[in-house]
Design a protein around this motif. Structure first.
Motif, mmCIF file in Angstrom:
data_model
loop_
_atom_site.group_PDB
_atom_site.id
_atom_site.type_symbol
_atom_site.label_atom_id
_atom_site.label_comp_id
_atom_site.label_asym_id
_atom_site.label_seq_id
_atom_site.Cartn_x
_atom_site.Cartn_y
_atom_site.Cartn_z
ATOM 1 N N MET A 190 -12.791 -66.606 12.221
ATOM 2 C CA MET A 190 -12.934 -64.988 10.777
ATOM 3 C C MET A 190 -13.331 -64.219 11.428
ATOM 4 O O MET A 190 -14.320 -64.038 11.849
ATOM 5 C CB MET A 190 -13.014 -65.648 9.856
ATOM 6 C CG MET A 190 -12.711 -64.776 8.169
ATOM 7 S SD MET A 190 -12.901 -66.205 6.892
ATOM 8 C CE MET A 190 -14.415 -66.294 6.824
ATOM 9 N N VAL A 191 -12.510 -62.736 11.008
ATOM 10 C CA VAL A 191 -13.311 -61.383 12.052
ATOM 11 C C VAL A 191 -13.238 -60.994 10.448
ATOM 12 O O VAL A 191 -12.600 -60.372 9.502
ATOM 13 C CB VAL A 191 -12.334 -60.750 12.418
ATOM 14 C CG1 VAL A 191 -12.479 -59.770 12.815
ATOM 15 C CG2 VAL A 191 -12.206 -61.539 13.760
ATOM 16 N N TRP A 192 -14.477 -60.043 10.079
ATOM 17 C CA TRP A 192 -14.708 -59.536 9.432
ATOM 18 C C TRP A 192 -13.690 -58.166 8.949
ATOM 19 O O TRP A 192 -13.662 -57.569 9.721
ATOM 20 C CB TRP A 192 -16.790 -58.500 8.879
ATOM 21 C CG TRP A 192 -16.757 -58.026 8.153
ATOM 22 C CD1 TRP A 192 -17.027 -59.106 7.201
ATOM 23 C CD2 TRP A 192 -16.290 -56.766 7.128
ATOM 24 N NE1 TRP A 192 -18.562 -57.497 6.176
ATOM 25 C CE2 TRP A 192 -17.315 -56.447 6.635
ATOM 26 C CE3 TRP A 192 -16.324 -55.560 8.207
ATOM 27 C CZ2 TRP A 192 -17.139 -55.128 5.938
ATOM 28 C CZ3 TRP A 192 -15.877 -54.383 7.174
ATOM 29 C CH2 TRP A 192 -16.775 -54.422 6.598
ATOM 30 N N PRO A 193 -13.861 -57.522 7.483
ATOM 31 C CA PRO A 193 -14.330 -57.707 6.749
ATOM 32 C C PRO A 193 -13.297 -59.097 5.689
ATOM 33 O O PRO A 193 -13.569 -59.846 4.225
ATOM 34 C CB PRO A 193 -13.804 -57.109 5.741
ATOM 35 C CG PRO A 193 -13.040 -56.195 6.297
ATOM 36 C CD PRO A 193 -12.600 -57.358 7.417
ATOM 37 N N ALA A 194 -12.673 -60.346 6.648
ATOM 38 C CA ALA A 194 -11.655 -61.637 6.171
ATOM 39 C C ALA A 194 -12.764 -62.674 5.282
ATOM 40 O O ALA A 194 -13.412 -62.817 5.718
ATOM 41 C CB ALA A 194 -10.689 -62.208 7.818
ATOM 42 N N GLY A 195 -11.773 -62.718 3.635
ATOM 43 C CA GLY A 195 -12.472 -63.121 3.366
ATOM 44 C C GLY A 195 -13.638 -63.522 2.191
ATOM 45 O O GLY A 195 -14.754 -63.161 1.332
ATOM 46 N N GLU A 196 -13.923 -61.612 2.672
ATOM 47 C CA GLU A 196 -15.003 -60.642 1.195
ATOM 48 C C GLU A 196 -14.359 -60.686 0.530
ATOM 49 O O GLU A 196 -13.183 -60.673 0.016
ATOM 50 C CB GLU A 196 -15.954 -59.620 2.770
ATOM 51 C CG GLU A 196 -16.808 -60.095 3.821
ATOM 52 C CD GLU A 196 -18.270 -60.927 3.663
ATOM 53 O OE1 GLU A 196 -18.475 -60.403 2.295
ATOM 54 O OE2 GLU A 196 -18.010 -61.921 4.116
ATOM 55 N N ALA A 197 -15.351 -60.306 -0.799
ATOM 56 C CA ALA A 197 -14.999 -59.276 -2.032
ATOM 57 C C ALA A 197 -15.144 -57.642 -2.279
ATOM 58 O O ALA A 197 -16.987 -57.694 -2.040
ATOM 59 C CB ALA A 197 -15.148 -60.210 -3.246
ATOM 60 N N ALA A 198 -14.710 -57.390 -2.162
ATOM 61 C CA ALA A 198 -14.498 -55.628 -2.474
ATOM 62 C C ALA A 198 -14.583 -54.579 -3.423
ATOM 63 O O ALA A 198 -13.328 -55.544 -4.880
ATOM 64 C CB ALA A 198 -14.288 -54.670 -1.541
ATOM 65 N N PHE A 199 -15.196 -54.294 -4.096
ATOM 66 C CA PHE A 199 -15.796 -53.249 -5.079
ATOM 67 C C PHE A 199 -15.246 -51.899 -4.952
ATOM 68 O O PHE A 199 -16.207 -51.287 -4.678
ATOM 69 C CB PHE A 199 -16.726 -53.290 -6.103
ATOM 70 C CG PHE A 199 -16.603 -53.223 -7.524
ATOM 71 C CD1 PHE A 199 -16.044 -54.198 -8.741
ATOM 72 C CD2 PHE A 199 -16.869 -51.382 -7.789
ATOM 73 C CE1 PHE A 199 -16.101 -53.823 -9.890
ATOM 74 C CE2 PHE A 199 -16.765 -51.341 -9.297
ATOM 75 C CZ PHE A 199 -16.349 -52.155 -10.044
ATOM 76 N N LEU A 200 -13.887 -51.230 -5.599
ATOM 77 C CA LEU A 200 -14.029 -50.057 -5.420
ATOM 78 C C LEU A 200 -13.097 -49.822 -6.302
ATOM 79 O O LEU A 200 -12.565 -49.769 -6.829
ATOM 80 C CB LEU A 200 -12.708 -49.767 -4.112
ATOM 81 C CG LEU A 200 -12.568 -50.401 -2.640
ATOM 82 C CD1 LEU A 200 -11.277 -50.486 -1.892
ATOM 83 C CD2 LEU A 200 -13.615 -50.592 -1.900
ATOM 84 N N THR A 201 -14.245 -48.136 -6.310
ATOM 85 C CA THR A 201 -13.904 -47.430 -7.095
ATOM 86 C C THR A 201 -13.055 -46.464 -6.821
ATOM 87 O O THR A 201 -12.319 -46.125 -5.278
ATOM 88 C CB THR A 201 -14.831 -46.658 -7.753
ATOM 89 O OG1 THR A 201 -15.191 -45.740 -6.600
ATOM 90 C CG2 THR A 201 -16.128 -47.501 -8.687
ATOM 91 N N GLY A 202 -12.046 -45.631 -7.918
ATOM 92 C CA GLY A 202 -11.251 -44.761 -7.292
ATOM 93 C C GLY A 202 -9.760 -44.932 -6.351
ATOM 94 O O GLY A 202 -9.152 -44.311 -5.317
ATOM 95 N N ALA A 203 -9.401 -46.484 -6.774
ATOM 96 C CA ALA A 203 -8.445 -47.325 -5.598
ATOM 97 C C ALA A 203 -6.888 -46.940 -6.675
ATOM 98 O O ALA A 203 -6.460 -47.529 -5.827
ATOM 99 C CB ALA A 203 -8.865 -48.280 -6.194
ATOM 100 N N ALA A 204 -7.054 -46.427 -7.105
ATOM 101 C CA ALA A 204 -5.082 -46.000 -7.690
ATOM 102 C C ALA A 204 -4.565 -44.764 -6.911
ATOM 103 O O ALA A 204 -3.497 -44.971 -7.071
ATOM 104 C CB ALA A 204 -5.424 -45.340 -9.081
#
Length: 152
Positions: free
Chosen positions: A1-15
């Protein structure tokens, strides 16, 4: 698996804008993404689109100027997606006028979104790292320390 697969992200301004572009890229790379923005209706549209593309996403309506909303949003995202290891603050505004004609109240609004929100990200990160260091909570999430310096 290669980063960022499987990671969780929190993004603001995502709309919209860079937040949305980053969300699309992370979902395409196999990351789980919490979409945070003040525009809840647009977030739902974006989430539907990303889910239709096979993405795992969580919707977090968030006013980045509200200090209490940050912790609640982070906790919501982690309940749905697991430990957050990627944090990106894309929420931002311009004020819509040249500086010489910008009203002070509009400048203060711009400052709260563009500057104070960065402080909120760091404060949340430091709060969580201190809790883990003192043993008051279990370390179920990766701490968002990369974006600021905290003394633990």
């Amino acid at each position: 698996m290669v980063w960022p697969a499987g990671e969780a992200a929190f993004l603001t301004g995502a709309a919209s804008g860079m937040g949305l572009g980053t969300a699309r890229a992370l979902v395409g790379a196999g990351a789980r993404v919490a979409l945070a923005d003040i525009d809840a209706a647009r977030l739902e549209e974006v989430a539907s689109d990303l889910r239709a593309q096979g993405g795992t996403v969580s919707v977090v309506p968030l006013d980045v100027t509200d200090p209490d909303a940050w912790a609640a949003g982070a906790d919501h995202a982690e309940r749905e997606l697991g430990p957050i290891s990627i944090l990106a603050q894309f929420a931002g505004v311009s004020g819509g006028a040249p500086i010489d004609s910008l009203r002070l109240d509009v400048w203060r609004w711009v400052h709260r979104i563009n500057v104070e929100a960065q402080f909120m990200v760091c404060r949340l990160s430091c709060r969580d790292s201190r809790r883990t260091a003192s043993g008051r909570t279990s370390s179920t999430r990766r701490r968002w320390q990369a974006s600021c310096r905290c003394s633990t």
